[in-house]
Design a protein around this motif. Sequence first.
Motif, PDB file in Angstrom:
ATOM      1  N   LYS A   1       0.805  -1.217   0.000  1.00 48.27           N
ATOM      2  CA  LYS A   1       0.000   0.000   0.000  1.00 48.27           C
ATOM      3  C   LYS A   1       0.844   1.275   0.000  1.00 48.27           C
ATOM      4  CE  LYS A   1      -0.579   0.170   5.051  1.00 48.27           C
ATOM      5  NZ  LYS A   1       0.039   1.496   5.269  1.00 48.27           N
ATOM      6  N   ASN A   2       2.108   1.173   0.352  1.00 43.34           N
ATOM      7  CA  ASN A   2       2.987   2.353   0.389  1.00 43.34           C
ATOM      8  C   ASN A   2       3.949   2.393  -0.786  1.00 43.34           C
ATOM      9  OD1 ASN A   2       1.984   1.861   3.190  1.00 43.34           O
ATOM     10  ND2 ASN A   2       3.153   3.699   3.626  1.00 43.34           N
ATOM     11  N   MET A   3       3.596   1.684  -1.850  1.00 47.07           N
ATOM     12  CA  MET A   3       4.397   1.683  -3.072  1.00 47.07           C
ATOM     13  C   MET A   3       3.472   1.750  -4.275  1.00 47.07           C
ATOM     14  SD  MET A   3       7.263  -1.190  -2.085  1.00 47.07           S
ATOM     15  CE  MET A   3       8.010  -1.166  -0.438  1.00 47.07           C
TER      16      MET A   3
ATOM     17  N   ILE B   1      10.880   9.783  -1.583  1.00 52.18           N
ATOM     18  CA  ILE B   1       9.965   9.458  -0.481  1.00 52.18           C
ATOM     19  C   ILE B   1       8.862  10.507  -0.443  1.00 52.18           C
ATOM     20  CG2 ILE B   1       9.725   9.161   2.019  1.00 52.18           C
ATOM     21  CD1 ILE B   1      12.746   8.446   2.030  1.00 52.18           C
ATOM     22  N   LEU B   2       7.628  10.054  -0.433  1.00 52.82           N
ATOM     23  CA  LEU B   2       6.486  10.939  -0.288  1.00 52.82           C
ATOM     24  C   LEU B   2       5.890  10.738   1.091  1.00 52.82           C
ATOM     25  CD1 LEU B   2       4.685  10.369  -3.721  1.00 52.82           C
ATOM     26  CD2 LEU B   2       6.344  12.132  -3.159  1.00 52.82           C
ATOM     27  N   LEU B   3       5.462  11.821   1.720  1.00 52.18           N
ATOM     28  CA  LEU B   3       4.786  11.727   3.015  1.00 52.18           C
ATOM     29  C   LEU B   3       3.306  12.019   2.828  1.00 52.18           C
ATOM     30  CD1 LEU B   3       6.853  13.300   5.937  1.00 52.18           C
ATOM     31  CD2 LEU B   3       6.561  10.906   5.323  1.00 52.18           C
ATOM     32  N   LYS B   4       2.489  11.121   3.338  1.00 49.91           N
ATOM     33  CA  LYS B   4       1.036  11.288   3.294  1.00 49.91           C
ATOM     34  C   LYS B   4       0.499  10.922   4.660  1.00 49.91           C
ATOM     35  CE  LYS B   4      -3.086   9.636   0.852  1.00 49.91           C
ATOM     36  NZ  LYS B   4      -3.585   8.707  -0.197  1.00 49.91           N
ATOM     37  N   ASN B   5      -0.092  11.907   5.336  1.00 49.29           N
ATOM     38  CA  ASN B   5      -0.557  11.700   6.714  1.00 49.29           C
ATOM     39  C   ASN B   5       0.568  11.177   7.607  1.00 49.29           C
ATOM     40  OD1 ASN B   5      -3.191  12.459   5.939  1.00 49.29           O
ATOM     41  ND2 ASN B   5      -3.645  10.369   5.287  1.00 49.29           N
ATOM     42  N   ASP B   6       1.754  11.775   7.445  1.00 48.68           N
ATOM     43  CA  ASP B   6       2.965  11.426   8.215  1.00 48.68           C
ATOM     44  C   ASP B   6       3.427   9.994   7.979  1.00 48.68           C
ATOM     45  OD1 ASP B   6       3.184  13.960   9.397  1.00 48.68           O
ATOM     46  OD2 ASP B   6       1.711  13.434  10.931  1.00 48.68           O
ATOM     47  N   GLU B   7       2.988   9.404   6.882  1.00 47.47           N
ATOM     48  CA  GLU B   7       3.394   8.040   6.550  1.00 47.47           C
ATOM     49  C   GLU B   7       4.207   8.056   5.262  1.00 47.47           C
ATOM     50  OE1 GLU B   7       1.253   3.639   6.139  1.00 47.47           O
ATOM     51  OE2 GLU B   7       0.043   5.451   6.369  1.00 47.47           O
ATOM     52  N   PRO B   8       5.389   7.417   5.247  1.00 45.94           N
ATOM     53  CA  PRO B   8       6.229   7.463   4.045  1.00 45.94           C
ATOM     54  C   PRO B   8       5.784   6.478   2.965  1.00 45.94           C
ATOM     55  CG  PRO B   8       7.350   6.238   5.774  1.00 45.94           C
ATOM     56  CD  PRO B   8       6.064   6.738   6.373  1.00 45.94           C
ATOM     57  N   PHE B   9       5.849   6.944   1.726  1.00 36.63           N
ATOM     58  CA  PHE B   9       5.581   6.113   0.551  1.00 36.63           C
ATOM     59  C   PHE B   9       6.836   6.136  -0.312  1.00 36.63           C
ATOM     60  CE2 PHE B   9       1.501   7.003   2.208  1.00 36.63           C
ATOM     61  CZ  PHE B   9       0.606   6.049   1.723  1.00 36.63           C
ATOM     62  N   LEU B  10       7.208   4.984  -0.814  1.00 32.66           N
ATOM     63  CA  LEU B  10       8.454   4.856  -1.570  1.00 32.66           C
ATOM     64  C   LEU B  10       8.174   4.816  -3.064  1.00 32.66           C
ATOM     65  CD1 LEU B  10      11.515   4.470  -1.410  1.00 32.66           C
ATOM     66  CD2 LEU B  10      11.131   2.012  -1.133  1.00 32.66           C
ATOM     67  N   ILE B  11       8.899   5.649  -3.827  1.00 36.32           N
ATOM     68  CA  ILE B  11       8.715   5.705  -5.278  1.00 36.32           C
ATOM     69  C   ILE B  11      10.071   5.583  -5.977  1.00 36.32           C
ATOM     70  CG2 ILE B  11       6.622   7.105  -5.113  1.00 36.32           C
ATOM     71  CD1 ILE B  11       8.356   9.550  -5.844  1.00 36.32           C
TER      72      ILE B  11
ATOM     73  N   GLN C   1       9.350   3.160   9.909  1.00 36.96           N
ATOM     74  CA  GLN C   1       8.415   2.879   8.820  1.00 36.96           C
ATOM     75  C   GLN C   1       9.158   2.573   7.524  1.00 36.96           C
ATOM     76  OE1 GLN C   1       6.300   6.673   9.490  1.00 36.96           O
ATOM     77  NE2 GLN C   1       4.414   5.493   9.615  1.00 36.96           N
ATOM     78  N   MET C   2      10.240   3.310   7.268  1.00 39.35           N
ATOM     79  CA  MET C   2      11.043   3.053   6.081  1.00 39.35           C
ATOM     80  C   MET C   2      11.695   1.680   6.139  1.00 39.35           C
ATOM     81  SD  MET C   2      10.863   5.462   3.863  1.00 39.35           S
ATOM     82  CE  MET C   2      12.208   4.814   2.864  1.00 39.35           C
ATOM     83  N   LEU C   3      12.099   1.292   7.333  1.00 41.78           N
ATOM     84  CA  LEU C   3      12.732  -0.016   7.508  1.00 41.78           C
ATOM     85  C   LEU C   3      11.756  -1.141   7.152  1.00 41.78           C
ATOM     86  CD1 LEU C   3      15.482  -1.124   8.467  1.00 41.78           C
ATOM     87  CD2 LEU C   3      14.471  -1.427  10.731  1.00 41.78           C
ATOM     88  N   GLU C   4      10.484  -0.949   7.472  1.00 41.02           N
ATOM     89  CA  GLU C   4       9.470  -1.941   7.120  1.00 41.02           C
ATOM     90  C   GLU C   4       9.334  -2.067   5.598  1.00 41.02           C
ATOM     91  OE1 GLU C   4       5.823  -1.026   9.092  1.00 41.02           O
ATOM     92  OE2 GLU C   4       6.708  -1.049  11.089  1.00 41.02           O
ATOM     93  N   LEU C   5       9.410  -0.930   4.905  1.00 41.73           N
ATOM     94  CA  LEU C   5       9.316  -0.950   3.444  1.00 41.73           C
ATOM     95  C   LEU C   5      10.529  -1.655   2.831  1.00 41.73           C
ATOM     96  CD1 LEU C   5       8.021   2.668   2.634  1.00 41.73           C
ATOM     97  CD2 LEU C   5       6.714   0.596   3.147  1.00 41.73           C
ATOM     98  N   VAL C   6      11.704  -1.353   3.351  1.00 44.58           N
ATOM     99  CA  VAL C   6      12.926  -1.986   2.844  1.00 44.58           C
ATOM    100  C   VAL C   6      12.912  -3.486   3.145  1.00 44.58           C
ATOM    101  CG1 VAL C   6      15.442  -2.085   3.093  1.00 44.58           C
ATOM    102  CG2 VAL C   6      14.289   0.122   2.979  1.00 44.58           C
ATOM    103  N   ASP C   7      12.416  -3.846   4.317  1.00 49.49           N
ATOM    104  CA  ASP C   7      12.316  -5.261   4.677  1.00 49.49           C
ATOM    105  C   ASP C   7      11.396  -5.996   3.701  1.00 49.49           C
ATOM    106  OD1 ASP C   7      12.769  -7.560   6.262  1.00 49.49           O
ATOM    107  OD2 ASP C   7      10.906  -7.221   7.365  1.00 49.49           O
TER     108      ASP C   7
END
Length: 272
Positions: A84-86, A156-166, A133-139
Motif C-alpha cells: 500500500k505504500n508503493m 519518499i512521499l509523506l502522506k498523513n505522516d506516513e512514508p511512501f516509496l517511489i 516505517q522506512m525499515l518496514e518498506l525496505v524489509d
Amino acid sequence: MRSIRKIYQFFVDIPIEEGTVLNERYEVLNVIGTGSYGIVYLCKDLKSQENRVVKQLRPSKCRNKKEVKLFESETSVLRTLNHKNMPVLYEGFSNNEYYFYVMSLIEGENLEDLIFFSKKTFNEKESLLILNQMLELVDYLHKKSIYHQDLRIPNILLKNDEPFLIDFGLSKQSVSVDPFQFPSSSLQNKHKDILEMKQQDYFDLGEILLYLLYTTYSLKNKEALPWTEELSLEKETVYLLKRLLQINEPYSTISEISTDLHAALKAKEKVY
C-alpha cells in the motif's frame, strides 16, 4: 563528448505536449518530474476517469539497449510489488519506439520539498519513527529479493505522516540460483553482491535519518563540524547512525537494525 550528449538530449528529450493522448487512453495533463533517464507525466485515464502517473524513457535513451533494458527491469520490479505504500503498476506499452509504463498516483508531499522549501522539522523521536516505517518498506523489498539502491529524500512521499516509496529506476532484483548447478565460488560472489546491495540500502537509510535529524539543527558555529558534534542525540541513536553509515561495523540484517532502532526509540521515551 558530454556536452554534445547534453545538447542532443536538449533537442531530443522534449516533453510530450499537454492534451496528447497516449496509447489511446492516457491524456497528458502536465509534467511532474524529470530524471536522468525518464520523464514523468500526470495523466488522466480516459476509461476510469482517474489520474495516473505515466513514466516515459527519455527518447535519447531509446536506441541504447542497456537503457531500454534498465527501463524494462524497472517495469518488471514494479509488477512484483503489492504494498500500500508503493506504486501499483497498471501496464507498460511502447509507441513509435518510445517506451512507457503506467502506475498509480500517490497523493503525497515530497520529503525533499518538505524539508528544503516548506521547512518542516522532525525531532529525534519523529525521525526515528519515520526510519522505523522506512525499515518496514525496505524489509518488504528485501524479502522479495529487491534492492532499491536509490533511497533518497526525493524518492519518499509523506502522506498523513506516513512514508511512501517511489522511483525504482535503479533497483535490482536478485534471481535465486540452484546451489548444485553453480560452483561454490560463484555462490560466494552472489552472496557478497547481495550483502553489498543490502548494505547500500542500509547506508541510504542512515543518510535519510541524518537529513531528518538536521531539520531541527540551527547553525551556531561558522565552522562546519562532524554531525556527531553538531547534533545532540541519544547515544543509542548515535550508535545506530554510525553502523548505518558504516562508520562502525556495518549492519548485515534488517533485524539487527530493528533491534538498535527500538533501543533508540526506548531511550527517547525515557527522556519524554
